[in-house]
Design a protein around this motif. Structure first.
Motif, short mmCIF file in Angstrom:
data_model
loop_
_atom_site.label_atom_id
_atom_site.label_comp_id
_atom_site.label_asym_id
_atom_site.label_seq_id
_atom_site.Cartn_x
_atom_site.Cartn_y
_atom_site.Cartn_z
N CYS A 1 -9.71 82.53 31.18
CA CYS A 1 -10.73 81.89 31.38
C CYS A 1 -10.68 80.43 30.90
O CYS A 1 -9.57 79.83 30.39
N CYS A 2 -11.52 79.59 31.91
CA CYS A 2 -11.25 78.55 31.52
C CYS A 2 -11.52 77.31 30.27
O CYS A 2 -12.34 77.53 29.57
N SER A 3 -10.02 76.18 29.79
CA SER A 3 -10.77 76.07 28.48
C SER A 3 -11.85 74.90 28.75
O SER A 3 -11.80 74.73 27.83
N ASN A 4 -12.38 74.56 29.98
CA ASN A 4 -13.90 73.69 30.22
C ASN A 4 -14.60 74.45 29.98
O ASN A 4 -15.40 73.42 29.34
N CYS A 5 -14.97 75.04 31.23
CA CYS A 5 -16.28 75.45 31.21
C CYS A 5 -16.74 77.03 31.00
O CYS A 5 -17.55 77.73 30.92
N TYR A 6 -15.38 77.72 30.74
CA TYR A 6 -14.78 78.79 29.82
C TYR A 6 -15.79 79.81 30.86
O TYR A 6 -16.26 81.33 30.52
N PHE B 1 -6.10 75.41 39.27
CA PHE B 1 -7.04 74.32 38.85
C PHE B 1 -8.30 75.84 38.58
O PHE B 1 -8.50 76.48 39.46
N CYS B 2 -9.80 74.98 38.19
CA CYS B 2 -10.19 76.13 37.73
C CYS B 2 -10.98 76.11 39.07
O CYS B 2 -11.43 74.67 39.47
N VAL B 3 -11.67 77.42 39.26
CA VAL B 3 -12.14 76.95 41.05
C VAL B 3 -14.16 76.65 40.61
O VAL B 3 -14.41 76.73 41.52
N HIS B 4 -14.10 76.36 39.09
CA HIS B 4 -15.49 76.80 39.15
C HIS B 4 -15.08 74.49 38.70
O HIS B 4 -16.64 74.41 39.22
N CYS B 5 -15.07 74.33 38.13
CA CYS B 5 -14.83 73.40 37.35
C CYS B 5 -13.92 72.11 37.96
O CYS B 5 -13.70 70.96 37.76
N GLY B 6 -12.74 72.75 38.36
CA GLY B 6 -11.18 71.43 39.32
C GLY B 6 -10.86 71.19 37.63
O GLY B 6 -9.73 70.08 37.78
N HIS B 7 -11.09 71.76 37.01
CA HIS B 7 -10.26 71.63 35.89
C HIS B 7 -8.87 71.91 35.67
O HIS B 7 -8.30 72.94 35.94
N ASP B 8 -8.06 71.40 35.12
CA ASP B 8 -6.43 72.09 35.09
C ASP B 8 -5.72 72.92 34.31
O ASP B 8 -5.78 72.34 32.76
#
Ligand SMILES: [Zn+2]
Ligand SMILES: [Zn+2]
Length: 167
Positions: free
Chosen positions: A131-136, A145-152
């Motif tokens: 999971c994304c470590s920015n938006c989880y 890149f995260c498909v939800h928030c674009g986090h690298d």
């Protein structure tokens, strides 16, 4: 589908065969012997009905076998559901398929039950899905890149994708 069929134990297959043979025996031998006047149902229709009843009985046995192995991997009470399904009318079986829980897995680190939508183990916080470590929210292990928030995702410490790959 093949994996699902593999859940049917041998005894259920033997039981299905036996159920089919017994229904044939019952309707072709036992019932006519107890009838005082010949049945008015034409032979082809009788064939069709009796074979269908046999197939239905066989299917029922296969389903009971399937549920006996399917319930435990969903964390459902096997004994309770077997009792429900064996009740006449097939209502129990319908209920089972309506109410069954998602397949549960266990945490590789501590063995706690993990459901399909978990990212972390509820008992030991072991990461069981990427999971994304920015938006989880969920990330595929191949995403950069995260498909939800674009986090690298490669910048995460430890990287989400690598972490999931190396578990
Ligand atoms: Zn755990
Ligand atoms: Zn994100």
């Amino acid at each position: 589908m093949a994996d699902e069929l593999r859940l049917i134990p041998r005894w259920a297959i033997a039981g299905a065969f036996l159920a089919f043979v017994l229904t044939q025996y019952y309707f072709w031998i036992v019932v006519p012997a107890h009838r005082h006047h010949p049945s008015g149902v034409p032979i082809p229709l009788r064939f069709y009905l009796i074979i269908s009843w046999g197939a239905l009985a066989a299917l029922y046995m296969l389903m009971i076998g399937y549920i006996s192995n399917d319930a435990p991997r969903r964390g459902m009470s096997t004994r309770l559901w077997m009792l429900c399904v064996i009740m006449p009318g097939g209502v129990g079986a319908v209920l089972y398929f309506l109410l069954r829980q998602p397949i549960t897995a266990s945490c590789p680190a501590c063995g706690a039950h993990i459901e399909g939508n978990y990212h972390y183990c509820p008992q030991c916080a072991y990461q069981v899905a990427s999971c994304c470590s920015n938006c989880y929210r969920s990330a595929r292990i191949t995403d950069i890149f995260c498909v939800h928030c674009g986090h690298d995702l490669t910048a995460s410490q430890p990287p989400t994708r690598l972490h999931a790959f190396t578990r």
